[in-house]
Design an enzyme around this catalytic site. Structure first.
Site, PDB file in Angstrom:
ATOM      1  N   GLY A   1       4.201  -2.966  11.643  1.00 44.89           N
ATOM      2  CA  GLY A   1       4.592  -1.780  10.959  1.00 44.89           C
ATOM      3  C   GLY A   1       3.490  -0.685  10.994  1.00 44.89           C
TER       4      GLY A   1
ATOM      5  N   GLU B   1      -1.881  -0.125   5.722  1.00 46.10           N
ATOM      6  CA  GLU B   1      -0.288  -0.549   5.674  1.00 46.10           C
ATOM      7  C   GLU B   1       0.503   0.635   6.028  1.00 46.10           C
ATOM      8  OE1 GLU B   1       1.027  -3.431   5.243  1.00 46.10           O
ATOM      9  OE2 GLU B   1      -0.112  -4.588   3.865  1.00 46.10           O
TER      10      GLU B   1
ATOM     11  N   ASP C   1       5.508  -2.663  -0.696  1.00 46.24           N
ATOM     12  CA  ASP C   1       6.611  -2.693  -1.655  1.00 46.24           C
ATOM     13  C   ASP C   1       6.474  -3.600  -2.723  1.00 46.24           C
ATOM     14  OD1 ASP C   1       7.551  -4.946   0.047  1.00 46.24           O
ATOM     15  OD2 ASP C   1       8.881  -3.543   1.383  1.00 46.24           O
TER      16      ASP C   1
ATOM     17  N   GLY D   1       4.211  -6.218  -2.501  1.00 42.85           N
ATOM     18  CA  GLY D   1       2.998  -6.453  -2.691  1.00 42.85           C
ATOM     19  C   GLY D   1       2.457  -7.929  -2.258  1.00 42.85           C
TER      20      GLY D   1
ATOM     21  N   LEU E   1       0.506  -7.907   1.137  1.00 41.58           N
ATOM     22  CA  LEU E   1      -0.943  -7.260   0.753  1.00 41.58           C
ATOM     23  C   LEU E   1      -1.846  -8.234  -0.067  1.00 41.58           C
ATOM     24  CD1 LEU E   1      -2.851  -4.779   0.932  1.00 41.58           C
ATOM     25  CD2 LEU E   1      -1.647  -3.843  -1.240  1.00 41.58           C
TER      26      LEU E   1
ATOM     27  N   LYS F   1       6.125   1.892  -2.629  1.00 41.30           N
ATOM     28  CA  LYS F   1       7.330   1.455  -3.946  1.00 41.30           C
ATOM     29  C   LYS F   1       6.753   1.244  -4.902  1.00 41.30           C
ATOM     30  CE  LYS F   1      10.551   0.422  -0.314  1.00 41.30           C
ATOM     31  NZ  LYS F   1      11.746  -0.617  -0.144  1.00 41.30           N
TER      32      LYS F   1
END
Length: 188
Positions: A54, A108, A112, A114, A117, A140
């Site tokens: 992404g 990133e 969202d 996490g 991440l 988010k």
């Protein structure tokens, strides 16, 4: 299969999406983040690590704004296939730099829950870097299931909605759209 109509709505595989952030807004935010990064890391030599797939749009536009000495690398997370829980991440592919003592900036497209991440950061911290900052285009906050103290650069905070465009996809489609769209829930 994708189609557009006049009111900045698109359809991807029978799901309807409407534009929420256009590319000119994205470019302005990325330019500002680039200025912040250039100042914050002026006397350092950071390594930018983009999380694929992404991040490719964000990374390309962000690096055009970075005027300090830096390096670029990409990693990819591979999730377990065939399980009901897609939040289980199996491994990091492509982390081929030694990060010990380095200033690392993780780039990133979206944070969202996490989960991914957290997995990325755990792998980076295991190499004992000097510092780690996270730069994400979208965040988010209402979807987060982990606490992070190093999400330092955020383009836009969005509601807990499904989004596509500018690197984000739905069933492999929509990544190349320059704007960001959110799913329109089906009517009653």
């Amino acid at each position: 299969m994708m189609s557009h109509n006049e009111r900045m709505k698109i359809t991807i595989n029978h799901k309807q999406f409407e534009r929420i952030i256009d590319y000119s807004q994205i470019k302005k935010r990325i330019r500002l983040i680039g200025i912040q990064l250039n100042l914050a890391y002026e006397n350092q030599h950071p390594i930018f690590i983009g999380v694929l797939n992404g991040c490719f749009m964000v990374m390309a536009d962000l690096m055009k704004q970075i005027h300090i000495a830096s390096e670029i690398s990409f990693i990819k997370l591979s999730s377990y296939e065939g399980t009901a829980r897609r939040d289980r991440v199996s491994e990091l592919i492509g982390l081929d730099h030694n990060l010990e003592g380095r200033d690392v900036i993780v780039v990133e497209d979206i944070v969202d829950t996490g989960h991914s991440l957290k997995h990325t950061l755990d792998a980076i911290y295991a190499q004992n870097p000097a510092s780690v900052a996270v730069c994400t285009l979208l965040l988010k906050p209402n979807a987060l299931q982990h606490t992070f103290d190093n999400i330092a650069y955020v383009g836009f905070e969005i509601d807990n909605e499904f989004v596509v465009g500018y690197g984000l996809d739905y069933q492999g489609l929509g990544r190349t759209l320059p704007d960001i769209y959110r799913e329109i829930p089906p009517g009653p």
